[in-house]
Scaffold this motif. Structure first.
Motif, PDB file in Angstrom:
ATOM      1  N   THR A 642      17.911  29.059  40.151  1.00 45.70           N
ATOM      2  CA  THR A 642      18.496  30.308  39.652  1.00 45.70           C
ATOM      3  C   THR A 642      18.634  31.381  40.721  1.00 45.70           C
ATOM      4  O   THR A 642      19.349  32.365  40.520  1.00 45.70           O
ATOM      5  CB  THR A 642      17.633  30.866  38.505  1.00 45.70           C
ATOM      6  OG1 THR A 642      16.271  30.914  38.933  1.00 45.70           O
ATOM      7  CG2 THR A 642      17.730  29.990  37.267  1.00 45.70           C
ATOM      8  N   THR A 649      19.283  26.758  35.790  1.00 51.48           N
ATOM      9  CA  THR A 649      18.691  27.195  34.519  1.00 51.48           C
ATOM     10  C   THR A 649      17.274  27.722  34.699  1.00 51.48           C
ATOM     11  O   THR A 649      16.790  28.485  33.863  1.00 51.48           O
ATOM     12  CB  THR A 649      18.656  26.031  33.511  1.00 51.48           C
ATOM     13  OG1 THR A 649      17.850  24.983  34.034  1.00 51.48           O
ATOM     14  CG2 THR A 649      20.058  25.510  33.234  1.00 51.48           C
ATOM     15  N   GLN A 650      16.565  27.270  35.770  1.00 52.70           N
ATOM     16  CA  GLN A 650      15.196  27.718  36.035  1.00 52.70           C
ATOM     17  C   GLN A 650      15.021  27.850  37.550  1.00 52.70           C
ATOM     18  O   GLN A 650      15.875  27.430  38.341  1.00 52.70           O
ATOM     19  CB  GLN A 650      14.176  26.713  35.480  1.00 52.70           C
ATOM     20  CG  GLN A 650      14.365  26.301  34.038  1.00 52.70           C
ATOM     21  CD  GLN A 650      14.025  27.387  33.040  1.00 52.70           C
ATOM     22  OE1 GLN A 650      13.392  28.391  33.397  1.00 52.70           O
ATOM     23  NE2 GLN A 650      14.444  27.232  31.797  1.00 52.70           N
ATOM     24  N   CYS A 679      19.143  22.130  37.326  1.00 52.21           N
ATOM     25  CA  CYS A 679      19.971  21.915  36.144  1.00 52.21           C
ATOM     26  C   CYS A 679      20.266  20.431  36.049  1.00 52.21           C
ATOM     27  O   CYS A 679      19.972  19.665  36.980  1.00 52.21           O
ATOM     28  CB  CYS A 679      21.266  22.734  36.214  1.00 52.21           C
ATOM     29  SG  CYS A 679      22.509  22.042  37.323  1.00 52.21           S
ATOM     30  N   CYS A 695      15.343  20.873  35.355  1.00 55.38           N
ATOM     31  CA  CYS A 695      15.321  22.121  34.596  1.00 55.38           C
ATOM     32  C   CYS A 695      16.500  22.159  33.624  1.00 55.38           C
ATOM     33  O   CYS A 695      17.628  21.819  33.981  1.00 55.38           O
ATOM     34  CB  CYS A 695      15.400  23.322  35.535  1.00 55.38           C
ATOM     35  SG  CYS A 695      14.090  23.386  36.772  1.00 55.38           S
ATOM     36  N   VAL A 696      16.235  22.574  32.404  1.00 57.59           N
ATOM     37  CA  VAL A 696      17.258  22.718  31.382  1.00 57.59           C
ATOM     38  C   VAL A 696      17.081  24.086  30.729  1.00 57.59           C
ATOM     39  O   VAL A 696      16.114  24.799  30.987  1.00 57.59           O
ATOM     40  CB  VAL A 696      17.157  21.587  30.328  1.00 57.59           C
ATOM     41  CG1 VAL A 696      17.489  20.243  30.941  1.00 57.59           C
ATOM     42  CG2 VAL A 696      15.769  21.548  29.701  1.00 57.59           C
ATOM     43  N   ASP A 697      18.035  24.457  29.875  1.00 56.76           N
ATOM     44  CA  ASP A 697      17.973  25.775  29.257  1.00 56.76           C
ATOM     45  C   ASP A 697      16.674  25.994  28.486  1.00 56.76           C
ATOM     46  O   ASP A 697      16.116  27.089  28.480  1.00 56.76           O
ATOM     47  CB  ASP A 697      19.165  25.964  28.309  1.00 56.76           C
ATOM     48  CG  ASP A 697      20.470  26.106  29.076  1.00 56.76           C
ATOM     49  OD1 ASP A 697      20.429  26.604  30.215  1.00 56.76           O
ATOM     50  OD2 ASP A 697      21.517  25.699  28.548  1.00 56.76           O
ATOM     51  N   SER A 698      16.183  24.933  27.843  1.00 58.42           N
ATOM     52  CA  SER A 698      15.000  25.080  26.996  1.00 58.42           C
ATOM     53  C   SER A 698      13.689  24.915  27.768  1.00 58.42           C
ATOM     54  O   SER A 698      12.619  25.051  27.202  1.00 58.42           O
ATOM     55  CB  SER A 698      15.042  24.049  25.869  1.00 58.42           C
ATOM     56  OG  SER A 698      15.099  22.736  26.408  1.00 58.42           O
TER      57      SER A 698
END
Length: 815
Positions: A642, A649-650, A679, A695-698
């Motif tokens: 990020t 996403t992270q 991501c 890493c994912v959105d959740s």
């Protein structure tokens, strides 16, 4: 002149047929292959693992374009035949007309879409090919997605489990009273439903679908009782239908499928057929083993064997549904005059049922434990009278003939034609022949016969067959692993160290009955590691029991020089560090400077006598050993996450650095590499590492046991977590579990293959107390390790003499 052979369909049946044909009659046919999909042949049984993320498409390919080219096949992928002209003996496709002397139809089957309103809306798909998988994966990538699966058979449940694992809300609608009613009885169906619901999958049986609702695409499924189930995607898994349209249009005899005789001959003498599209003696087969039998018969016929004939086999079903082993065979319906023997173990989730008629097994259902299925199935097929062993029958072969009965007797007694691997249609005789031909371990069996190379359900049976065939040779091989100094295996030694409280290499050798006085180059490094891992506060590292690279803290090169690689946390560096590296390269005349695949800089060609000084210079700039030589953490590869990337996403870089600083300097059975991708685009290649985090959105998806060296393997899912702290706890616990249990020089993927991913998840993910204990033991070990050997060697000048050339020391002594 070679006979013109046209094959319609590039599936599993035609692939096996061509394999056998080329083996039996090489060069006898000029083959043209049409396939509706724009790709070669792949194992459709393994679509579910691809959907679940456990395998990639490349891993399930069985015959790629290169294989067909190598065998002289003209391939027409992505080109569907639209008509067969029997009079002119040609097939017509968008690319024109192709003549044949013999035509083979292997068009397979198509998903059955139940005839309700809305079944043609966008978002309503089957589950038959890679295009369907890609559509489901696209739907699963959207946060908060909802999937409705119509059909509670094998494919439907595998789709449900895979989509649930990818974060979708999943509902299964099944018309019948219990799941998989063709393979399971109500009791086993209940257990399966209970297991799925425990994973968060909603299951509704006796669900009558009346419509699929939506304006521009599917939005919900309406049931007869008026209930509505919202959906972003609807998967039709309510059954399959033989794909017979070409045969019907050509005027061939078609009933449930394309009619064929025992030679796989249709009603046209120039046209043959095989696979899921055919009907033989009133039966349409959907399992792989009978289709491969058909392929063998057809290949022998075209190779000139006029006696080859397909005989309807006794069919069994061995399945692994969402990790649960299932087996069924025969007729297990409740009918007057039959009796049954039932074994239940609710605590272990095991259910076994045998249906008996006239003292013979006629039906088998097994849930949770299918190890003895082949033994039961052999008795069903033979019609053996079981009255003499009826009282102990349900307990399997190990309980027949008393407590001393040979547990391998059952697999030894199986006939050569007994099917061992259902995915690839491999029988016992094929495996036995491979063993006798030199395939003496599981890897060799997989490479030679493909048995156990797909879903893995039959692995235990293959190993039993190896043991039964090789006898003492297999036992010796299974126990080997240390060296010629001892008969003890690696695991035997680890157990001995723990049980007897042994805390030195001589003590282990004494208690273990070593055949030599001081061991060898194979066992001493392993013993040194095992003692370090077991007694970190009490055992002192024995430097002489390490490999040369670890003793010299650098990798020796082929010309006797060394490679020096400073650590770059998470692949990040600074101008000051780069200047220090450049200055060192010039000062010590380093001939090569290379950026590695692990995002570090390698100084190649450093003389041994310069090692302490170059370390000291790099240390002065704040740089420490990269441990590129060690059996321990090598690198943590990251992307920018990020901080800079618009897709991140992270904070993948920050997490990678945290993990590296926690794990560096730890000793492990083999080298360990990590990756953290910001991501799902996976720029850090996390899915082929020993430990990989995506890493994912959740939050974060943690995978383990990948490989990208001599073996290629995608990581297996370990856990999905929401915070960095949870990632660190799970990764540290996994590394410690690996340290405490793996054989020395086994990479994580080899160790996990042996102990099973389910056991690893139980220890690390499901048991929170055990996870915390593993992390605590890791911290204790780290508290005593000397993390930066470069600093110590550079400053302890009394040890510096060992780096000097022997000739120089001799000259100084003479002076």
């Amino acid at each position: 002149m070679a006979e013109k052979l046209v094959v319609i369909g590039a599936g599993m049946a035609s692939g096996r047929f061509l394999e056998e044909l080329f083996e039996r009659a090489p060069g006898a046919h000029d083959v043209t292959l049409f396939g509706a999909e724009p790709r070669g042949n792949y194992n459709r049984i393994m679509l579910s693992p691809v959907l679940a993320g456990e395998k990639s498409y490349d891993e399930i390919v069985t015959h790629d374009g290169e294989w067909y080219r190598r065998h002289g096949v003209t391939t027409r992928f992505g080109e569907a035949v639209v008509k067969i002209d029997r009079k002119r003996k040609t097939v017509i496709s968008p690319g024109g007309e192709t003549a044949y002397d013999k035509l083979v139809i292997a068009t397979g089957s198509a998903a059955f879409f139940i005839p309700v309103q809305g079944n043609d809306l966008p978002g309503v798909i089957g589950f038959r090919d890679m295009d369907d998988v890609e559509t489901m994966l696209d739907a699963a990538r959207k946060p908060g997605g909802r999937a409705v699966i119509i059909g509670g058979g094998l494919l439907g449940l595998e789709a449900a489990a895979a989509l649930k694992a990818r974060g979708m809300d999943v509902t299964v609608l099944h018309l019948m009273g219990h799941l998989m009613e063709r393979q399971l009885d109500p009791a086993a169906g209940y257990l399966l439903q209970k297991a799925l619901e425990a994973r968060g999958i909603r299951v509704i049986c006796k669900a009558h679908t009346t419509a699929i609702l939506g304006r521009e695409r599917a939005e919900a499924v309406l049931l007869e009782d008026g209930s509505l189930h919202e959906a972003d995607i609807v998967v039709m898994a309510a059954g399959i239908r033989p794909e017979t349209r070409l045969a019907v249009d050509a005027g061939l005899r078609v009933e449930r499928g394309i009619w064929v005789d025992d030679a796989m001959q249709t009603t046209d003498p120039h046209i043959l057929a095989l696979g899921e599209c055919v009907e033989h003696r009133g039966i349409v087969y959907g399992l792989v083993a009978p289709l491969y039998d058909m392929a063998g018969v057809l290949a022998r016929r075209l190779a000139g064997d006029e006696t080859a004939a397909f005989e309807p086999p006794a069919v069994s079903t061995r399945l692994k549904v969402t990790g649960i082993d299932l087996f069924s065979a025969g007729d297990f319906a409740e009918t007057e005059g039959r009796e049954e023997i039932v074994f239940r173990d609710p605590g272990r989730g095991i259910y076994k049922r045998l249906v008996i008629e006239d003292n013979r097994i006629i039906g088998i259902v097994m849930y949770g434990d299918t190890d003895d299925s082949s033994w039961f199935f052999a008795k069903l097929k033979s019609g053996e009278d079981i009255s003499e062993i009826r009282d102990t029958l349900i307990f399997g072969p190990a309980f027949q003939g008393g407590a001393t009965a040979d547990p391998l007797a059952a697999v030894a007694a199986l006939p050569p034609e007994a099917e061992i691997c259902g995915c690839n249609g491999v029988c016992k005789g094929t495996i036995t022949a491979a063993i006798e031909g030199g395939a003496t371990d599981l890897a060799a069996i997989r490479a030679t016969t493909k048995a156990s190379a797909s879903c893995g359900t039959c692995t235990g049976l293959v190993e039993q067959l190896l043991a039964a065939t090789l006898g003492d040779d297999f036992k010796a091989q299974a126990r080997a692993g240390m060296c010629e100094c001892t008969d003890l295996s690696h695991q035997d030694v680890r157990r001995l160290i723990r049980a007897a409280g042994l805390k030195s290499i001589p003590a282990v050798m004494q208690e273990g009955g070593w055949k030599t006085s001081c061991g060898c180059a194979k066992c001493r490094p392993a013993l040194n590691f095992y003692l370090l891992a077991e007694w970190p506060l009490e055992y002192e590292d024995d430097e002489q029991s390490r490999f040369v690279n670890e003793r010299n803290h650098a990798n020796i090169q082929k010309d006797g020089t060394y490679s020096v690689m400073p650590r770059m946390w998470g692949g990040m560096t600074t101008p000051a560090e780069l200047r220090a590296i450049a200055d060192a390269a010039e000062k010590y005349n380093v001939p090569a400077v290379k950026v590695t695949g692990g995002q570090r800089i390698d100084l190649l060609g450093v003389r041994k006598e310069d090692l302490p000084d170059i370390w000291a210079d790099l240390n002065a700039a704040g740089m420490v050993s990269g441990h590129a030589y060690s059996k321990g953490l090598r690198t943590v590869k990251t992307c920018v996450g990020t901080d800079f990337c618009r897709f991140g996403t992270q904070d993948s870089t920050g997490l990678g650095i945290r993990l590296e600083k926690i794990l560096w300097g730890s000793w492990t059975p083999h080298k360990v590499k990590l990756g953290v991708s910001g991501c799902p685009r996976n720029c850090a290649e996390a899915t082929c590492k020993d430990v990989g985090i995506v890493c994912v959105d959740s939050g974060y998806e943690i995978g383990v046991a990948g490989a990208a060296g001599m073996d290629l393997k995608k990581t297996e899912p370990l856990a999905k977590v929401e915070t960095e702290e949870e990632v660190i706890a799970h990764v540290v616990a996994f590394i410690q579990l690996y340290r405490e249990n793996a054989a020395y020089l086994d990479r994580p993927y080899k160790w996990v293959a042996g102990v099973g991913m389910d056991w690893v998840r139980e220890q690390v993910v499901e048991d929170a107390e055990n996870r915390a204990a593993l992390c605590e033991r890791f911290e204790i070990s780290q508290s005593v390790y000397r993390k930066d050997p470069w600093a110590a060697q550079a400053t302890e000048r009394h040890k510096a003499l060992k780096w000097r050339p022997l000739a120089d020391l001799a000259q100084e002594a003479a002076e």
